[in-house]
Design a protein around this motif. Structure first.
Motif, short mmCIF file in Angstrom:
data_model
loop_
_atom_site.label_atom_id
_atom_site.label_comp_id
_atom_site.label_asym_id
_atom_site.label_seq_id
_atom_site.Cartn_x
_atom_site.Cartn_y
_atom_site.Cartn_z
N ILE A 93 -18.60 -103.26 -33.50
CA ILE A 93 -17.63 -103.02 -32.43
C ILE A 93 -16.61 -101.97 -32.86
CG2 ILE A 93 -16.10 -104.93 -33.06
CD1 ILE A 93 -17.01 -103.85 -29.49
N GLU A 94 -16.21 -101.97 -34.13
CA GLU A 94 -15.29 -100.95 -34.62
C GLU A 94 -15.92 -99.57 -34.55
OE1 GLU A 94 -12.77 -103.62 -37.89
OE2 GLU A 94 -14.51 -102.45 -38.51
N THR A 95 -17.20 -99.49 -34.87
CA THR A 95 -17.91 -98.21 -34.80
C THR A 95 -17.94 -97.69 -33.38
OG1 THR A 95 -19.31 -98.86 -36.66
CG2 THR A 95 -20.12 -97.07 -35.29
N LEU A 96 -18.24 -98.55 -32.42
CA LEU A 96 -18.30 -98.13 -31.02
C LEU A 96 -16.93 -97.72 -30.51
CD1 LEU A 96 -20.81 -100.75 -29.61
CD2 LEU A 96 -21.23 -98.33 -30.06
N ARG A 97 -15.89 -98.48 -30.86
CA ARG A 97 -14.53 -98.13 -30.42
C ARG A 97 -14.07 -96.83 -31.06
NH1 ARG A 97 -12.27 -104.24 -30.77
NH2 ARG A 97 -12.89 -104.86 -28.68
N PHE A 98 -14.35 -96.67 -32.35
CA PHE A 98 -13.97 -95.45 -33.05
C PHE A 98 -14.67 -94.25 -32.42
CE2 PHE A 98 -12.22 -93.87 -37.17
CZ PHE A 98 -12.60 -92.55 -37.03
N ALA A 99 -15.96 -94.37 -32.14
CA ALA A 99 -16.72 -93.27 -31.54
C ALA A 99 -16.15 -92.92 -30.17
CB ALA A 99 -18.19 -93.65 -31.42
N HIS A 100 -15.82 -93.94 -29.39
CA HIS A 100 -15.24 -93.70 -28.07
C HIS A 100 -13.93 -92.95 -28.19
CE1 HIS A 100 -12.67 -94.83 -24.64
NE2 HIS A 100 -13.78 -94.61 -23.95
N ASN A 101 -13.06 -93.41 -29.06
CA ASN A 101 -11.76 -92.76 -29.24
C ASN A 101 -11.91 -91.34 -29.80
OD1 ASN A 101 -10.46 -95.02 -28.26
ND2 ASN A 101 -10.16 -95.90 -30.29
N TYR A 102 -12.85 -91.16 -30.70
CA TYR A 102 -13.09 -89.84 -31.29
C TYR A 102 -13.57 -88.85 -30.23
CZ TYR A 102 -14.87 -86.33 -34.59
OH TYR A 102 -15.11 -85.18 -35.28
N ILE A 103 -14.51 -89.29 -29.39
CA ILE A 103 -15.00 -88.43 -28.31
C ILE A 103 -13.87 -88.10 -27.34
CG2 ILE A 103 -16.57 -88.36 -26.31
CD1 ILE A 103 -18.53 -90.03 -28.05
N TRP A 104 -13.03 -89.10 -27.03
CA TRP A 104 -11.89 -88.88 -26.13
C TRP A 104 -10.94 -87.84 -26.75
CZ3 TRP A 104 -6.63 -89.69 -26.72
CH2 TRP A 104 -5.86 -89.55 -25.57
N ALA A 105 -10.65 -87.97 -28.05
CA ALA A 105 -9.74 -87.03 -28.73
C ALA A 105 -10.32 -85.62 -28.73
CB ALA A 105 -9.45 -87.51 -30.14
N LEU A 106 -11.61 -85.49 -28.99
CA LEU A 106 -12.25 -84.17 -28.97
C LEU A 106 -12.19 -83.56 -27.56
CD1 LEU A 106 -15.41 -84.75 -31.19
CD2 LEU A 106 -13.36 -83.45 -31.79
N THR A 107 -12.40 -84.38 -26.55
CA THR A 107 -12.34 -83.91 -25.17
C THR A 107 -10.94 -83.41 -24.85
OG1 THR A 107 -14.03 -85.52 -24.57
CG2 THR A 107 -12.77 -84.57 -22.76
N GLN A 108 -9.93 -84.16 -25.27
CA GLN A 108 -8.54 -83.75 -25.02
C GLN A 108 -8.21 -82.44 -25.72
OE1 GLN A 108 -6.40 -85.13 -22.83
NE2 GLN A 108 -8.13 -86.45 -22.29
N SER A 109 -8.70 -82.28 -26.95
CA SER A 109 -8.42 -81.04 -27.68
C SER A 109 -9.12 -79.86 -27.03
CB SER A 109 -8.81 -81.17 -29.14
OG SER A 109 -10.19 -81.31 -29.26
N LEU A 110 -10.28 -80.06 -26.46
CA LEU A 110 -10.97 -78.99 -25.75
C LEU A 110 -10.24 -78.62 -24.46
CD1 LEU A 110 -14.75 -79.89 -26.16
CD2 LEU A 110 -13.55 -77.92 -27.13
N ARG A 111 -9.69 -79.60 -23.78
CA ARG A 111 -8.95 -79.31 -22.54
C ARG A 111 -7.69 -78.51 -22.83
NH1 ARG A 111 -9.40 -85.14 -19.62
NH2 ARG A 111 -11.55 -84.90 -18.92
N LEU A 112 -7.06 -78.82 -23.94
CA LEU A 112 -5.83 -78.11 -24.27
C LEU A 112 -6.10 -76.69 -24.79
CD1 LEU A 112 -3.83 -80.98 -26.00
CD2 LEU A 112 -3.49 -80.04 -23.71
N ALA A 113 -7.28 -76.46 -25.32
CA ALA A 113 -7.59 -75.15 -25.91
C ALA A 113 -7.97 -74.10 -24.90
CB ALA A 113 -8.74 -75.29 -26.90
#
Length: 113
Positions: A93-113
């Motif tokens: 469950i930690e792996t799935l949550r971490f992956a979800h949050n990591y993908i969300w963070a990458l998406t946010q950084s792409l939107r800001l760039a």
């Protein structure tokens, strides 16, 4: 004599109305016994238990393979997540949550760039 047994009609053939009313119940009672209807002969208990064991073993094998594939996929996901090497292995469950949050963070950084 036939008039005393139910009116002498050809359909009664000596059976009383009470006797014909019980016939379906007798048929149901016979079906509830050991006689089987359906896919052919009744199987003996040894063969039936052997088939159940075989089915259970096959189901266990399928479940074991499914879990091996799931664990392999989670290991592959853990290998691409940015964690520190000294961290303990993440749970499923930690792996799935971490992956979800990591993908969300990458998406946010792409939107800001």
């Amino acid at each position: 004599p036939s008039s005393a047994a139910g009116g002498g009609s050809a359909g009664s053939r000596g059976a009383s109305p009470a006797r014909t009313a019980l016939a379906p119940r007798e048929t149901v009672a016979r079906r509830k016994g050991k006689t089987r209807r359906g896919r052919g002969k009744a199987r003996n208990e040894g063969l039936l238990s052997k088939q159940k064991r075989s089915r259970r073993m096959k189901a266990n094998d399928r479940e074991r393979n499914r879990m091996h594939h799931l664990n392999s996929a989670l290991d592959a996901l853990r290998s691409v997540l940015p964690t520190f090497p000294d961290d303990a292995k993440l749970t499923k469950i930690e792996t799935l949550r971490f992956a979800h949050n990591y993908i969300w963070a990458l998406t946010q950084s792409l939107r800001l760039a």
